[in-house]
Design a protein around this motif. Structure first.
Motif, PDB file in Angstrom:
ATOM      1  N   ASN A   1       0.867  -1.179  -0.107  1.00 54.87           N
ATOM      2  CA  ASN A   1       0.000  -0.201   0.016  1.00 54.87           C
ATOM      3  C   ASN A   1       0.869   1.242   0.102  1.00 54.87           C
ATOM      4  O   ASN A   1       0.559   2.294   0.649  1.00 54.87           O
ATOM      5  CB  ASN A   1      -1.059  -0.201   1.167  1.00 54.87           C
ATOM      6  N   THR A   2       2.100   1.165  -0.386  1.00 51.86           N
ATOM      7  CA  THR A   2       2.805   2.328  -0.717  1.00 51.86           C
ATOM      8  C   THR A   2       2.215   3.125  -1.872  1.00 51.86           C
ATOM      9  O   THR A   2       1.916   2.783  -3.101  1.00 51.86           O
ATOM     10  CB  THR A   2       4.305   2.103  -1.072  1.00 51.86           C
ATOM     11  N   PRO A   3       1.963   4.649  -1.459  1.00 50.04           N
ATOM     12  CA  PRO A   3       1.047   5.336  -2.451  1.00 50.04           C
ATOM     13  C   PRO A   3       2.077   5.988  -3.635  1.00 50.04           C
ATOM     14  O   PRO A   3       3.374   6.080  -3.303  1.00 50.04           O
ATOM     15  CB  PRO A   3       0.379   6.620  -1.568  1.00 50.04           C
ATOM     16  N   ILE A   4       1.620   5.951  -4.759  1.00 49.38           N
ATOM     17  CA  ILE A   4       2.350   6.254  -5.867  1.00 49.38           C
ATOM     18  C   ILE A   4       2.035   7.595  -6.419  1.00 49.38           C
ATOM     19  O   ILE A   4       2.908   8.577  -6.634  1.00 49.38           O
ATOM     20  CB  ILE A   4       2.521   5.244  -6.939  1.00 49.38           C
ATOM     21  N   ALA A   5       0.746   7.903  -6.772  1.00 52.95           N
ATOM     22  CA  ALA A   5       0.282   9.238  -7.483  1.00 52.95           C
ATOM     23  C   ALA A   5      -1.160   9.015  -7.241  1.00 52.95           C
ATOM     24  O   ALA A   5      -1.921   8.079  -7.046  1.00 52.95           O
ATOM     25  CB  ALA A   5       0.725   9.099  -8.801  1.00 52.95           C
ATOM     26  N   PHE A   6      -1.846  10.461  -7.135  1.00 54.56           N
ATOM     27  CA  PHE A   6      -3.036  10.884  -7.172  1.00 54.56           C
ATOM     28  C   PHE A   6      -3.513  11.112  -8.671  1.00 54.56           C
ATOM     29  O   PHE A   6      -2.769  11.838  -9.350  1.00 54.56           O
ATOM     30  CB  PHE A   6      -3.484  12.122  -6.265  1.00 54.56           C
TER      31      PHE A   6
END
Length: 898
Positions: free
Chosen positions: A395-400
């Protein structure tokens, strides 16, 4: 060779008179050993010597002395009496003395001066010599010219020379090489020629000499050069002097070809067709043109521009980047704009005609605008590439991503297209906001690059795709892995030092420095093993000895260069293989075995213990008897020594054998041992009676024999030794008128008269004598018959012989003889005559002299009898228990006793 110059006289008058000679000139080579004759001052100045025409008494002794002890004096030795000049222990080095390159240099007692009258290559030593006594006084100036020898090779001042030649240099272009070779030697011994070891067919060398004699090499271009074909030539320049033999020196010559602007930009294609949607957003990439110039640096700089033929509306609609050649949409497409735009683009280079390419852009008109996808990156992003470290948590965020309809008429949806551990989900409570995140940890070793797309579409079915590349960054999450966890090696013993064993190999799945593996020995590895940190080559620095240690087992480590570093361990086992380097070795060099005689044939005498430190066939040992093989054999496997026959100590008491042990190596090694076999005596020989020689012999005993007088003896020997040879004598049977009249000494075997003989005692006495040894466990014995005839005379021998032939009726006594502990090697004692003399004195005092004479005579006869018995010791008689009195020839013997 000696050259004499007198400066103040002509060359043909230099020897005219010593009184006018003030200067001498010599020449010699540099580097001569001590003691070389330079010249004789007395002879060359024609000074009188003791051997001249004048008497020696009229000639005062000459004396030669150096006026000063400067620089020149340390190179020569002057004999004060003879005036001979020799080289000293200090070697003359012309290059060290004459450092000046022009003009002659003179080294004298004080300073060096130049002389323009001498050769430019001259190097002189100047000496001032005083000649005494007064009548011959002279100050002589000696000049010694040092001739050059070719003792120095040319040497370039730098090991690497670099020269630059433009690629458009015409043929026969000459370029000076700025670092010529130097040679301290002079004249022809200096540098004469230069040459190239490899001229590549386009270069050669020439040498120019200036007015000072300096030679400079020049590089000459002999062919056309093209930097784009070959930009550098590496060769070796060699300088050679003119000595015999010539000496050479070399340096590396690198010829760089410098670029000129002889190439212009070129496009790979002449036209590029592009399609563009009419609703494309501002800044949208249309196309990129790219030209190539083969030159370097500023000669290869290319700029891009529109041709004058491109109309202004097209210029306004499309922006051209002058440096990169990228074409982008600069304004929105108007509905009235042309559908096709012909863009003629020029590739401009310095001093060149521009290259031309045509970009044909076709605009597709659309009735509505597509959905918009606006990314906002959380992770590190560069030019559309997102960089994520492996092992990032789930669940590492990459982009919105914001998804919207520019016309705000249609509903827009989106989804994620592509493979990988990623998820695109709505980000509540906001509308049209989506979050791109990971669903599991990334693994660089499994996959390094992912390409995914965020696709948006509206209710009218119009799609828009935003491509995202995810680059996985490596982390040090893998340890090195050996190709084998157990590395089994073998090497023959007695190896050469630093022998190669193996090359370890471990791999690390990480990249870059994290995957670089270094190798180390474990703490349990012996110090004489070495492991190269970089290559993993395992060696042993010393000779291994299998007999000292056969197996080695230790650990090795493979460590990567990550932070923190990771490592893995493998086990190395080394088996030292045997070589036949050890000879068989006996436990003792000398073996001694004690064996009882009559030991049965092929009985075990003893075991020969032998070992061989080698293994396998090299350690197999075969034993053999080198001498005495006709009697003795040895069991090769067990080392048991045996005799083929029974051994008799009386025939040979000891044996010395040499046993050889040979191993099974190739070539075989051997050793020998000495075996001593000592036979122990057993009582297997009864005593052998040597006297009397026959059971039929007899002795005459006079009745007048005094008591205590010796009558005869029984003498026997035993071939055994020790107690088995100790003999005892006893009378076991008697027959006669008074048989108890005689006794026998159990030790000596002497038979003596016990009592005086009477008239009734006349007759034949037969004594059965038992001769017994003291053997164990059972003593052995022999018997002999001693016959004594008591009478005044022997008048009827036939009668006595008839009595002897009759079988005697003798009862055997059971009385055991007195045990004697001494061997029966009796000393022959002279019979004592003192009892006889005493007895004669009692019987007849008046005839002492007569009795004494008779006693002496009897003693002499007694000694002669013993001597005769000793001479007959080799005669043997039967030694059986029951004696046949008729077997042997009778031999009468006489004895006279008073």
């Amino acid at each position: 060779h000696l050259l004499l110059f007198l400066l103040f006289v002509g060359p043909f008058n230099c020897f005219a008179s010593y009184s006018r000679a003030t200067e001498l000139f010599y020449s010699l080579n540099e580097g001569l050993p001590p003691g070389v004759l330079i010249g004789s001052l007395a002879r060359d100045l024609r000074l009188p010597t003791a051997g001249g025409q004048h008497p020696a008494s009229l000639q005062p002794p000459l004396s030669f002395t150096l006026a000063s002890h400067g620089l020149g004096a340390q190179y020569v030795q002057l004999d004060n009496r003879s005036g001979e000049l020799h080289t000293s222990a200090m070697e003359i080095d012309r290059e060290a003395l004459c450092v000046e390159s022009s003009g002659a240099t003179i080294f004298g007692g004080s300073a060096a001066v130049s002389s323009s009258s001498l050769s430019p290559e001259s190097c002189l030593l100047l000496l001032d010599v005083l000649v005494l006594p007064q009548e011959y006084f002279r100050l002589v100036k000696v000049k010694i010219a040092i001739r050059d020898v070719n003792d120095n090779a040319p040497r370039f001042p730098v090991p690497h020379i670099r020269l630059s030649v433009p690629e458009n240099a015409p043929v026969n272009t000459r370029l000076a090489i700025e670092h010529p070779a130097l040679d301290p030697d002079m004249g022809t011994n200096g540098v004469q020629t230069y040459r190239l070891r490899d001229n590549y067919g386009v270069f050669t060398l020439d040498v120019e000499e200036n007015e000072n004699g300096e030679r400079t090499p020049y590089l000459i271009v002999m062919g056309a050069l093209d930097r784009e074909t070959q930009d550098e030539y590496v060769t070796v320049i060699v300088a050679e002097d003119g000595g015999t033999p010539p000496l050479v020196g070399s340096a590396t010559l690198t010829i760089g070809i410098s670029d000129i602007n002889d190439n212009c930009p070129q496009f790979n294609e002449s036209q590029l067709n592009v399609t563009l949607y009419g609703n494309s957003s501002l800044g949208a990439h249309v196309a990129t043109v790219h030209a190539v110039d083969m030159d370097l640096g500023s000669n290869a700089q290319i700029t891009y521009s529109y041709s004058q033929k491109v109309p202004q509306p097209s210029r306004d609609l499309f922006h051209l980047n002058e440096s990169t050649g990228a074409i982008t949409l600069s304004t929105k497409v108007d509905g009235d704009a042309p559908r096709v735009h012909r863009l003629i683009i020029l590739g401009n280079g310095p001093g060149c005609i521009p290259a031309v390419i045509t970009v044909l852009v076709t605009i597709i008109k659309v009735m509505m605008r597509p959905p918009e996808v606006v990314p906002r990156f959380i992770a590190n992003e560069v030019e559309g590439v997102v960089y994520l470290k492996e092992l990032e948590p789930i669940n590492t965020p990459i982009a919105f991503f914001t998804i919207k309809d520019p016309d705000e008429k249609y509903k827009v949806s989106c989804y994620l297209d592509g493979d990988g551990p990623f998820r695109l989900s709505p980000y509540k409570p906001y509308n049209n906001e989506y979050l791109l995140e990971t669903t599991k940890p990334l693994d660089f070793e499994t996959q390094q690059l992912y390409e995914i797309s965020v696709v948006a579409w509206n209710s009218e079915g119009f799609h828009v795709k935003k491509v995202i590349k995810v680059q996985v960054l490596d982390d040090n999450d893998n340890s090195p892995v050996f190709s084998e966890q157990l590395i089994e090696l073998s090497i023959e013993e007695n190896n050469v030092p630093n022998a190669f064993l193996t090359k370890l190999h471990a791999t690390d799945a990480d990249s870059g420095e994290r995957g670089q593996v270094s190798y180390f020995l474990g703490p349990d590895a012996p110090s004489y093993f070495a492991l190269d940190k970089t290559t993993g080559v395992l060696t042993v620095s010393t000779q291994l000895d299998r007999e000292e240690k056969e197996k080695y087992r230790y650990t090795v480590k493979a460590v990567d260069s990550g932070f923190p570093p990771r490592e893995s361990i493998a086990t190395v086992t080394i088996t030292v293989l045997d070589k036949n380097d050890n000879s068989p070795r006996f436990i003792n060099k000398d073996f001694s075995f004690f064996v009882p005689e009559n030991f049965p044939g092929f009985g075990e005498i003893g075991v020969i213990s032998v070992t061989d430190a080698d293994a396998g066939q090299n350690g197999w040992v075969a034993l053999s008897v080198l001498n005495g093989s006709d009697i003795f054999v040895i069991d090769t496997g067990k080392g048991v020594l045996r005799a083929k026959v029974s051994l008799d100590r009386e025939q040979q008491s000891s044996y010395v054998l040499w046993i050889e042990a040979v191993d099974g190596g190739d070539p075989a090694l051997s050793s020998t041992a000495k075996i001593t076999i000592l036979l122990l005596d057993i009582n297997d020989n009864p005593p052998l009676v040597l006297f009397p020689q026959s059971n039929m012999s007899y002795l005459l005993v006079l009745p007048s024999t005094l008591p205590g007088s010796p009558i005869t003896e029984v003498y026997a020997v035993d071939k055994d030794t020790g107690m088995n040879a100790v003999i005892a004598y006893s009378i076991i049977g008697r027959r006669g008128p008074r048989p108890e009249s005689f006794r026998i000494d159990p030790k000596t075997g002497n038979i003596t008269l016990e009592e005086s003989l009477m008239q009734n005692d006349y007759g034949l006495y037969r004594l059965l004598v038992k001769v017994s040894d003291h053997g164990y466990p059972e003593p052995l014995h022999s018997t002999v018959m001693v016959n004594l005839f008591v009478n005044d005379t022997v008048s009827n021998e036939s009668y006595i012989e008839s009595l002897l032939r009759k079988e005697p009726d003798i009862s055997v006594e059971e009385k055991q003889p007195q045990i004697s502990i001494e061997p029966t090697h009796r000393k022959m004692e002279s019979a004592s005559c003192m009892p006889t003399l005493v007895a004669l004195s009692i019987i007849s005092l008046g005839s002492i002299a007569l009795v004494t004479g008779m006693g002496i005579y009897i003693c002499l006869r007694k000694g002669k009898k013993h001597h005769t018995a000793d001479e007959n010791l080799e005669v043997q008689i039967p030694l059986n228990g029951r004696i046949n009195l008729h077997m042997l020839e009778k031999k009468p013997m006489e004895i006279s006793n008073i």
